[in-house]
Motif scaffolding. Sequence first.
Motif, PDB file in Angstrom:
ATOM      1  N   GLU A  89       0.288   9.212   5.182  1.00 35.49           N
ATOM      2  CA  GLU A  89      -0.213   7.827   5.232  1.00 35.49           C
ATOM      3  C   GLU A  89       0.944   6.827   5.175  1.00 35.49           C
ATOM      4  OE1 GLU A  89      -3.907   6.887   3.179  1.00 35.49           O
ATOM      5  OE2 GLU A  89      -3.133   4.886   2.718  1.00 35.49           O
ATOM      6  N   GLU A 143       1.886   3.915   7.889  1.00 31.48           N
ATOM      7  CA  GLU A 143       2.110   2.493   7.557  1.00 31.48           C
ATOM      8  C   GLU A 143       3.489   2.027   8.023  1.00 31.48           C
ATOM      9  OE1 GLU A 143      -0.530   1.243   7.140  1.00 31.48           O
ATOM     10  OE2 GLU A 143      -1.571   1.600   5.245  1.00 31.48           O
ATOM     11  N   LEU A 179       0.820  -1.222   0.000  1.00 30.32           N
ATOM     12  CA  LEU A 179       0.000   0.000   0.000  1.00 30.32           C
ATOM     13  C   LEU A 179       0.849   1.264   0.000  1.00 30.32           C
ATOM     14  CD1 LEU A 179      -2.801  -0.876   2.609  1.00 30.32           C
ATOM     15  CD2 LEU A 179      -2.590  -1.536   0.230  1.00 30.32           C
ATOM     16  N   GLU A 214      -6.137   3.694  10.598  1.00 31.68           N
ATOM     17  CA  GLU A 214      -6.584   3.175   9.297  1.00 31.68           C
ATOM     18  C   GLU A 214      -7.913   3.786   8.859  1.00 31.68           C
ATOM     19  OE1 GLU A 214      -5.230   1.228   6.968  1.00 31.68           O
ATOM     20  OE2 GLU A 214      -3.378   1.016   8.092  1.00 31.68           O
ATOM     21  N   GLU A 228      -7.631  -2.973   3.965  1.00 31.37           N
ATOM     22  CA  GLU A 228      -7.962  -2.101   5.101  1.00 31.37           C
ATOM     23  C   GLU A 228      -9.354  -2.374   5.674  1.00 31.37           C
ATOM     24  OE1 GLU A 228      -6.981   1.653   3.290  1.00 31.37           O
ATOM     25  OE2 GLU A 228      -4.872   1.463   3.863  1.00 31.37           O
ATOM     26  N   HIS A 273      -7.148   6.128   6.300  1.00 30.34           N
ATOM     27  CA  HIS A 273      -6.732   5.522   5.031  1.00 30.34           C
ATOM     28  C   HIS A 273      -7.949   5.029   4.250  1.00 30.34           C
ATOM     29  CE1 HIS A 273      -2.663   4.394   7.160  1.00 30.34           C
ATOM     30  NE2 HIS A 273      -3.036   5.645   7.352  1.00 30.34           N
TER      31      HIS A 273
HETATM   32 FE   LIG Z   1      -3.509   1.714   5.693  1.00 28.98          FE
END
Ligand SMILES: [Fe+2]
Length: 316
Positions: free
Chosen positions: A115, A119, A91, A199, A168, A202
Amino acid sequence: MSETPITLDESAVERTAVRLLRSSVERSYDPVVDIDWDAPDVPGLRYVPDKYISLYGTKIFDQLTEEEKIQLGRLEASALASWGILAESALMHPMLKLASVSDPRSATAQYALTEVADECRHSVMFGRQINTLSDRSYDPPMIARALVGATALAPLSATIFSMMLMVEEILDRLQRQTMNDETLQPRTRAIAKIHVIEEARHISYARVALNRAVEKTGRARLAVERLIVAAGASVVPLVMVQPAVYRDAGLPPLRTAWAALRNPHYHANLRFFGERLVRVMDEANMIEGQLVQYLWRRSRMLPVDFVPRSAKAAAA
Ligand SMILES: [Fe+2]
Ligand SMILES: [Fe+2]
């Protein structure tokens, strides 16, 4: 000196990025310091709820002692964390690409980098979690690791944002159940909580980006992308069934894997984990076409009576 404006356009994606950047400032964690890695495990508490263990409900599971059930869940949680790290690497590639093709002053570019930073912290967190769960790591198969390299080359597309959501949304569903479950180890719950909170951003971003990508994609190409995404969905049931985990739990690896893949409780869990993902994909018109729907059925995530939105609209 005047401040550089970071909002360069008013598109839905940019507006979402502005909002998510604000939320990132307000609610971000550093798992290395925010989780107590040295705390001893609490005897009797689990690492995953029994009902989410791949063998739950089978004869093999019923014959295990209490301790063996806890140990099996512990090893499955370790294997899932390894998958989590691999998925997060996959990702990060498109988000880095998004940052590199966007104006660095835009919220989109800055959010994409934020983001990636989330991660990175998650992957370190999952790596530490594996250390607390098992003596070894259960690395995903070679083919899955090779495909992560492919995500670095893939264009930013409906396929990429769908794959992001696949990871996700499924993890979110599982971790929302575990973060407040008092039968679980405190560290398991703390990890789930951090991941769910971060998340959520995201997921918001990927949903908006997916809808935008679908709008911008021509019919023929979208048909191909739907197939690729459906093929990806069809292998989801294999992720939580790992012969090496069963072997280390003292079970015959292949016979047990076969039992798990045929386990109706496992299928029901997959439907539960995939419920929101399927809805989001259907709303984005990503589950259209006979072959696409066949592959999604193989994923075991479609509701039993699933009818795609397009078919409902045609019948109305
Ligand atoms: Fe994520
Ligand atoms: Fe993550």
